[in-house]
Design a protein around this motif. Structure first.
Motif, mmCIF file in Angstrom:
data_model
loop_
_atom_site.group_PDB
_atom_site.id
_atom_site.type_symbol
_atom_site.label_atom_id
_atom_site.label_comp_id
_atom_site.label_asym_id
_atom_site.label_seq_id
_atom_site.Cartn_x
_atom_site.Cartn_y
_atom_site.Cartn_z
ATOM 1 N N UNK A 160 117.038 -14.608 96.318
ATOM 2 C CA UNK A 160 116.952 -14.008 97.316
ATOM 3 C C UNK A 160 118.103 -13.162 97.741
ATOM 4 N N UNK A 161 118.002 -12.220 96.987
ATOM 5 C CA UNK A 161 117.827 -10.695 97.468
ATOM 6 C C UNK A 161 117.347 -10.005 97.566
ATOM 7 N N UNK A 171 128.629 -7.912 102.137
ATOM 8 C CA UNK A 171 127.641 -8.822 102.026
ATOM 9 C C UNK A 171 127.198 -9.012 100.627
ATOM 10 N N UNK A 172 128.327 -8.337 99.608
ATOM 11 C CA UNK A 172 127.030 -7.450 98.761
ATOM 12 C C UNK A 172 126.907 -9.123 97.112
ATOM 13 N N UNK A 173 125.682 -8.527 96.372
ATOM 14 C CA UNK A 173 125.778 -9.491 95.665
ATOM 15 C C UNK A 173 126.429 -8.267 93.932
ATOM 16 N N UNK A 174 126.771 -8.864 93.327
ATOM 17 C CA UNK A 174 127.481 -8.417 92.038
ATOM 18 C C UNK A 174 126.273 -9.689 90.793
ATOM 19 N N UNK A 175 125.929 -8.536 89.774
ATOM 20 C CA UNK A 175 125.381 -8.840 88.242
ATOM 21 C C UNK A 175 126.722 -8.719 87.280
ATOM 22 N N UNK A 176 126.941 -9.792 86.213
ATOM 23 C CA UNK A 176 127.965 -8.848 85.513
ATOM 24 C C UNK A 176 127.781 -9.929 84.447
ATOM 25 N N UNK A 177 128.936 -9.291 83.091
ATOM 26 C CA UNK A 177 128.662 -10.564 82.183
ATOM 27 C C UNK A 177 129.869 -11.398 81.849
ATOM 28 N N UNK A 178 129.485 -12.339 81.235
ATOM 29 C CA UNK A 178 130.186 -13.839 80.962
ATOM 30 C C UNK A 178 132.033 -13.609 81.621
ATOM 31 N N UNK A 179 131.765 -12.096 79.815
ATOM 32 C CA UNK A 179 133.293 -11.654 79.882
ATOM 33 C C UNK A 179 134.268 -10.808 80.799
#
Length: 377
Positions: free
Chosen positions: A54-55, A109-117
């Motif tokens: 949905x981005x 209203x941002x999104x984020x993509x991140x490592x699990x850590x």
């Protein structure tokens, strides 16, 4: 050089050619080569999966990704889809975590993509500072960087960006006050990387090795994007690997016949502090035609010490160029001319440096002397 209007035009053109790409270095014997054609393919796969979530074009996507290969795939996937990437350095201390939350609050209203850590550390920090409600809203709009499926052959829909459209937001590395985002358009970036390429004489026959983080303007724009527009080969070494094994930097330069490298001033000292000549007997640095020194005040004395020490491995003594840049100008601001003396030192009276005062040149032995390096035009 071709006249490109957007970064999308650049990557599409470079992907249409057979030669050059990126070598991702993860260890002494661990390397992965990705052509610019493969980069475009993987970025479009990432874009498809972001669009499935949905981005939309114009949405902001904060990037908290440690792996360089995943980082460039996501970065280009965003650009291709008109999504605005917001690269932010990953930090282990509380100051970095608070900076991330402040950046989140700055954006709409941002999104984020991140490592699990990263997510685990943010959750722990939020619990300690009674910010769990805030963290829950962040987590709800966050995707894992580990979930991309490159076996999925579906490609995203490319957004037709214009030169004046926002390409990405660069948060200045300055340490004062709240983080400030620099809004960079495709036009800003295309002009700056084109001019850097012209000033440094970079071509498709060059090979550039960098270890600066891709969240920094020196690593992302002056290195990665400039190599793409120059259609040069690029070798990317993780910053953490350089910190652990600085000698690997020039070892790889020798192995791959690299022609251009760059580092802030401290990098040369850090390297020398751990350099052992007996482990570098077979190095050949004669392929290097240019070393750029920027991102912080430059010590001419250290430059000479580094160049002298590496000359035993065939490094030419007159190829280091002091440069200046800042995030607010994309990155590059000034470089010295390539056909003149690359070290021009100026000695000034430190007591006459306030705004409006006429400067006074003094002898280097003068107790009032403060030495500056000319950083070109």
């Amino acid at each position: 050089m071709e006249q490109f209007q957007t970064l999308i035009e650049i990557i599409q053109d470079r992907a249409s050619r057979a030669e050059n790409g990126i070598i991702f270095i993860s260890g002494d014997t661990q390397e992965e080569y990705v052509s610019y054609s493969q980069l475009l393919e993987q970025a479009l796969q990432v874009l498809h999966q972001l669009q499935e979530k949905g981005v939309q074009p114009g949405n902001k996507l904060i990037m908290q990704i440690e792996d360089n290969h995943t980082f460039v795939n996501v970065f280009w996937g965003c650009l291709l889809g008109g999504i605005v990437p917001v690269p932010v350095s990953i930090g282990n201390n509380d100051e970095h975590k608070m900076k991330l939350f402040k950046i989140w609050s700055t954006l709409t209203c941002p999104y984020m993509i991140a490592d699990h850590k990263v997510l685990e550390q943010l959750e722990k920090y939020s619990h300690q500072h009674e910010m769990l409600d805030f963290f829950d809203s962040v987590k709800e709009a966050t995707f894992s960087s580990h979930d991309f499926d490159y076996s999925d052959q579906n490609k995203g829909t490319i957004h037709q960006s214009r030169p004046e459209d926002l390409a990405f937001i660069q948060f200045s590395s300055g340490s004062t006050g709240d983080p400030k985002g620099v809004m960079l358009t495709h036009e800003n970036l295309v002009y700056n990387i084109r001019d850097i390429t012209n000033q440094t004489g970079m071509t498709s026959s060059d090979a550039y090795l960098g270890w600066m983080p891709l969240t920094h303007d020196l690593g992302l724009i002056a290195f990665h994007l400039t190599c793409v527009i120059a259609h040069a080969k690029q070798l990317i070494m993780p910053t953490a690997l350089f910190i652990r094994r600085p000698s690997l930097w020039l070892k790889k330069v020798s192995e791959h016949k690299v022609t251009q490298i760059c580092s802030p001033n401290f990098g040369y000292k850090f390297f020398l502090d751990q350099y052992k000549s007996k482990t570098a007997d077979n190095w050949d640095l004669s392929s290097v035609r240019m070393i750029l020194n920027g991102a912080e005040p430059i010590s001419v004395e250290l430059c000479h010490v580094f160049m002298e020490a590496m000359s035993v491995h065939g490094l030419k003594k007159n190829i280091m160029y002091p440069v200046y840049g800042l995030a607010e100008a994309s990155v590059g601001v000034s470089t010295p001319p390539l056909d003149k003396d690359n070290f021009v030192t100026i000695h000034l009276n430190r007591q006459q440096l306030h705004v409006g005062e006429p400067i006074e040149e003094v002898d280097s032995s003068d107790k009032r002397c403060l030495t500056f390096e000319d950083l070109g035009y």
